[in-house]
Write a protein that holds these residues in place. Structure first.
Motif, PDB file in Angstrom:
ATOM      1  N   ILE A  13       0.841  -1.207   0.000  1.00  0.00           N
ATOM      2  CA  ILE A  13       0.000   0.000   0.000  1.00  0.00           C
ATOM      3  C   ILE A  13       0.870   1.248   0.000  1.00  0.00           C
ATOM      4  O   ILE A  13       0.660   2.169  -0.786  1.00  0.00           O
ATOM      5  CB  ILE A  13      -0.943  -0.003   1.221  1.00  0.00           C
ATOM      6  CG1 ILE A  13      -2.008  -1.095   1.052  1.00  0.00           C
ATOM      7  CG2 ILE A  13      -1.597   1.355   1.419  1.00  0.00           C
ATOM      8  CD1 ILE A  13      -2.811  -1.387   2.304  1.00  0.00           C
ATOM      9  N   LYS A  14       1.866   1.286   0.881  1.00  0.00           N
ATOM     10  CA  LYS A  14       2.733   2.466   0.965  1.00  0.00           C
ATOM     11  C   LYS A  14       3.540   2.670  -0.319  1.00  0.00           C
ATOM     12  O   LYS A  14       3.814   3.798  -0.713  1.00  0.00           O
ATOM     13  CB  LYS A  14       3.669   2.343   2.159  1.00  0.00           C
ATOM     14  CG  LYS A  14       2.970   2.618   3.465  1.00  0.00           C
ATOM     15  CD  LYS A  14       3.963   2.586   4.611  1.00  0.00           C
ATOM     16  CE  LYS A  14       3.315   3.037   5.894  1.00  0.00           C
ATOM     17  NZ  LYS A  14       4.287   3.168   6.971  1.00  0.00           N
ATOM     18  N   LYS A  15       3.903   1.584  -0.972  1.00  0.00           N
ATOM     19  CA  LYS A  15       4.672   1.678  -2.214  1.00  0.00           C
ATOM     20  C   LYS A  15       3.862   2.370  -3.307  1.00  0.00           C
ATOM     21  O   LYS A  15       4.384   3.177  -4.069  1.00  0.00           O
ATOM     22  CB  LYS A  15       5.084   0.280  -2.676  1.00  0.00           C
ATOM     23  CG  LYS A  15       5.821   0.256  -3.983  1.00  0.00           C
ATOM     24  CD  LYS A  15       6.173  -1.158  -4.395  1.00  0.00           C
ATOM     25  CE  LYS A  15       6.820  -1.195  -5.767  1.00  0.00           C
ATOM     26  NZ  LYS A  15       7.075  -2.573  -6.199  1.00  0.00           N
ATOM     27  N   HIS A  16       2.578   2.045  -3.382  1.00  0.00           N
ATOM     28  CA  HIS A  16       1.747   2.569  -4.465  1.00  0.00           C
ATOM     29  C   HIS A  16       0.974   3.832  -4.089  1.00  0.00           C
ATOM     30  O   HIS A  16       0.420   4.492  -4.969  1.00  0.00           O
ATOM     31  CB  HIS A  16       0.787   1.488  -4.951  1.00  0.00           C
ATOM     32  CG  HIS A  16       1.503   0.320  -5.561  1.00  0.00           C
ATOM     33  ND1 HIS A  16       2.114   0.399  -6.793  1.00  0.00           N
ATOM     34  CD2 HIS A  16       1.741  -0.929  -5.104  1.00  0.00           C
ATOM     35  CE1 HIS A  16       2.683  -0.769  -7.073  1.00  0.00           C
ATOM     36  NE2 HIS A  16       2.480  -1.586  -6.058  1.00  0.00           N
ATOM     37  N   ALA A  17       0.917   4.179  -2.820  1.00  0.00           N
ATOM     38  CA  ALA A  17       0.151   5.342  -2.374  1.00  0.00           C
ATOM     39  C   ALA A  17       0.586   6.657  -3.026  1.00  0.00           C
ATOM     40  O   ALA A  17      -0.268   7.470  -3.367  1.00  0.00           O
ATOM     41  CB  ALA A  17       0.196   5.448  -0.853  1.00  0.00           C
ATOM     42  N   PRO A  18       1.886   6.905  -3.214  1.00  0.00           N
ATOM     43  CA  PRO A  18       2.266   8.177  -3.841  1.00  0.00           C
ATOM     44  C   PRO A  18       1.775   8.328  -5.279  1.00  0.00           C
ATOM     45  O   PRO A  18       1.703   9.438  -5.796  1.00  0.00           O
ATOM     46  CB  PRO A  18       3.799   8.149  -3.818  1.00  0.00           C
ATOM     47  CG  PRO A  18       4.149   7.206  -2.732  1.00  0.00           C
ATOM     48  CD  PRO A  18       3.050   6.177  -2.728  1.00  0.00           C
ATOM     49  N   ASN A  19       1.415   7.241  -5.922  1.00  0.00           N
ATOM     50  CA  ASN A  19       0.959   7.284  -7.312  1.00  0.00           C
ATOM     51  C   ASN A  19      -0.544   7.505  -7.444  1.00  0.00           C
ATOM     52  O   ASN A  19      -1.057   7.559  -8.555  1.00  0.00           O
ATOM     53  CB  ASN A  19       1.341   5.989  -8.025  1.00  0.00           C
ATOM     54  CG  ASN A  19       2.832   5.760  -8.015  1.00  0.00           C
ATOM     55  OD1 ASN A  19       3.615   6.695  -8.043  1.00  0.00           O
ATOM     56  ND2 ASN A  19       3.236   4.506  -7.938  1.00  0.00           N
ATOM     57  N   VAL A  20      -1.234   7.638  -6.324  1.00  0.00           N
ATOM     58  CA  VAL A  20      -2.683   7.819  -6.356  1.00  0.00           C
ATOM     59  C   VAL A  20      -2.990   9.250  -6.789  1.00  0.00           C
ATOM     60  O   VAL A  20      -2.450  10.204  -6.229  1.00  0.00           O
ATOM     61  CB  VAL A  20      -3.295   7.536  -4.960  1.00  0.00           C
ATOM     62  CG1 VAL A  20      -4.774   7.862  -4.928  1.00  0.00           C
ATOM     63  CG2 VAL A  20      -3.052   6.100  -4.568  1.00  0.00           C
ATOM     64  N   PRO A  21      -3.855   9.422  -7.788  1.00  0.00           N
ATOM     65  CA  PRO A  21      -4.194  10.767  -8.257  1.00  0.00           C
ATOM     66  C   PRO A  21      -4.901  11.585  -7.171  1.00  0.00           C
ATOM     67  O   PRO A  21      -5.606  11.035  -6.324  1.00  0.00           O
ATOM     68  CB  PRO A  21      -5.148  10.525  -9.435  1.00  0.00           C
ATOM     69  CG  PRO A  21      -5.014   9.095  -9.778  1.00  0.00           C
ATOM     70  CD  PRO A  21      -4.504   8.387  -8.570  1.00  0.00           C
ATOM     71  N   ALA A  22      -4.722  12.880  -7.220  1.00  0.00           N
ATOM     72  CA  ALA A  22      -5.322  13.771  -6.219  1.00  0.00           C
ATOM     73  C   ALA A  22      -6.845  13.666  -6.202  1.00  0.00           C
ATOM     74  O   ALA A  22      -7.462  13.843  -5.151  1.00  0.00           O
ATOM     75  CB  ALA A  22      -4.900  15.212  -6.492  1.00  0.00           C
ATOM     76  N   MET A  27     -11.359   8.770  -1.613  1.00  0.00           N
ATOM     77  CA  MET A  27     -11.428   7.303  -1.601  1.00  0.00           C
ATOM     78  C   MET A  27     -10.296   6.729  -0.751  1.00  0.00           C
ATOM     79  O   MET A  27     -10.469   5.722  -0.080  1.00  0.00           O
ATOM     80  CB  MET A  27     -11.340   6.759  -3.029  1.00  0.00           C
ATOM     81  CG  MET A  27     -12.470   7.165  -3.921  1.00  0.00           C
ATOM     82  SD  MET A  27     -13.962   6.208  -3.667  1.00  0.00           S
ATOM     83  CE  MET A  27     -13.443   4.620  -4.195  1.00  0.00           C
ATOM     84  N   GLU A  28      -9.141   7.375  -0.778  1.00  0.00           N
ATOM     85  CA  GLU A  28      -8.012   6.923   0.030  1.00  0.00           C
ATOM     86  C   GLU A  28      -8.354   7.029   1.519  1.00  0.00           C
ATOM     87  O   GLU A  28      -8.025   6.157   2.306  1.00  0.00           O
ATOM     88  CB  GLU A  28      -6.765   7.736  -0.285  1.00  0.00           C
ATOM     89  CG  GLU A  28      -5.547   7.258   0.480  1.00  0.00           C
ATOM     90  CD  GLU A  28      -4.285   8.055   0.166  1.00  0.00           C
ATOM     91  OE1 GLU A  28      -3.213   7.574   0.536  1.00  0.00           O
ATOM     92  OE2 GLU A  28      -4.385   9.144  -0.424  1.00  0.00           O
ATOM     93  N   ARG A  29      -9.050   8.093   1.891  1.00  0.00           N
ATOM     94  CA  ARG A  29      -9.465   8.266   3.283  1.00  0.00           C
ATOM     95  C   ARG A  29     -10.389   7.128   3.707  1.00  0.00           C
ATOM     96  O   ARG A  29     -10.250   6.564   4.784  1.00  0.00           O
ATOM     97  CB  ARG A  29     -10.155   9.615   3.472  1.00  0.00           C
ATOM     98  CG  ARG A  29     -10.463   9.948   4.919  1.00  0.00           C
ATOM     99  CD  ARG A  29     -11.243  11.252   5.049  1.00  0.00           C
ATOM    100  NE  ARG A  29     -12.546  11.209   4.430  1.00  0.00           N
ATOM    101  CZ  ARG A  29     -13.611  10.584   4.953  1.00  0.00           C
ATOM    102  NH1 ARG A  29     -13.503   9.945   6.095  1.00  0.00           N
ATOM    103  NH2 ARG A  29     -14.766  10.591   4.332  1.00  0.00           N
ATOM    104  N   VAL A  30     -11.303   6.772   2.828  1.00  0.00           N
ATOM    105  CA  VAL A  30     -12.214   5.663   3.102  1.00  0.00           C
ATOM    106  C   VAL A  30     -11.437   4.351   3.217  1.00  0.00           C
ATOM    107  O   VAL A  30     -11.673   3.541   4.117  1.00  0.00           O
ATOM    108  CB  VAL A  30     -13.305   5.562   2.004  1.00  0.00           C
ATOM    109  CG1 VAL A  30     -14.135   4.304   2.170  1.00  0.00           C
ATOM    110  CG2 VAL A  30     -14.193   6.796   2.034  1.00  0.00           C
ATOM    111  N   ALA A  31     -10.481   4.147   2.320  1.00  0.00           N
ATOM    112  CA  ALA A  31      -9.672   2.923   2.345  1.00  0.00           C
ATOM    113  C   ALA A  31      -8.877   2.817   3.643  1.00  0.00           C
ATOM    114  O   ALA A  31      -8.747   1.727   4.214  1.00  0.00           O
ATOM    115  CB  ALA A  31      -8.727   2.887   1.143  1.00  0.00           C
ATOM    116  N   LYS A  32      -8.360   3.938   4.131  1.00  0.00           N
ATOM    117  CA  LYS A  32      -7.623   3.926   5.391  1.00  0.00           C
ATOM    118  C   LYS A  32      -8.538   3.550   6.553  1.00  0.00           C
ATOM    119  O   LYS A  32      -8.135   2.811   7.459  1.00  0.00           O
ATOM    120  CB  LYS A  32      -6.982   5.288   5.652  1.00  0.00           C
ATOM    121  CG  LYS A  32      -5.773   5.548   4.798  1.00  0.00           C
ATOM    122  CD  LYS A  32      -5.166   6.899   5.093  1.00  0.00           C
ATOM    123  CE  LYS A  32      -3.947   7.149   4.233  1.00  0.00           C
ATOM    124  NZ  LYS A  32      -3.312   8.427   4.530  1.00  0.00           N
TER     125      LYS A  32
END
Length: 62
Positions: A13-22, A27-32
């Motif tokens: 997750i941490k490896k790919h998180a920086p590539n998540v579009p703004a 959705m990232e907040r929900v995933a967390k």
């Protein structure tokens, strides 16, 4: 096994998180939230003390 699963999942997750579009930050907040809730449930249901410790450590890791 529990520790290995939790750590490898979090590392991925941490490896790919920086590539998540703004645009998908909400959705990232929900995933967390789902991650944290899942780790809490796994920790509560775990019969092995090592698993409980691993899941508790990982729930705030993301």
């Amino acid at each position: 096994m529990c520790n290995k699963f939790a750590r490898s999942a979090l590392a991925t997750i941490k490896k790919h998180a920086p590539n998540v579009p703004a645009e998908t930050r909400e959705m990232e907040r929900v995933a967390k939230t789902v991650w944290r809730d899942s780790m809490e449930k796994l920790a509560a249901d775990a019969t092995n003390a090592d698993c409980r410790t691993a899941y508790n450590a990982m729930k705030a890791g993301w």
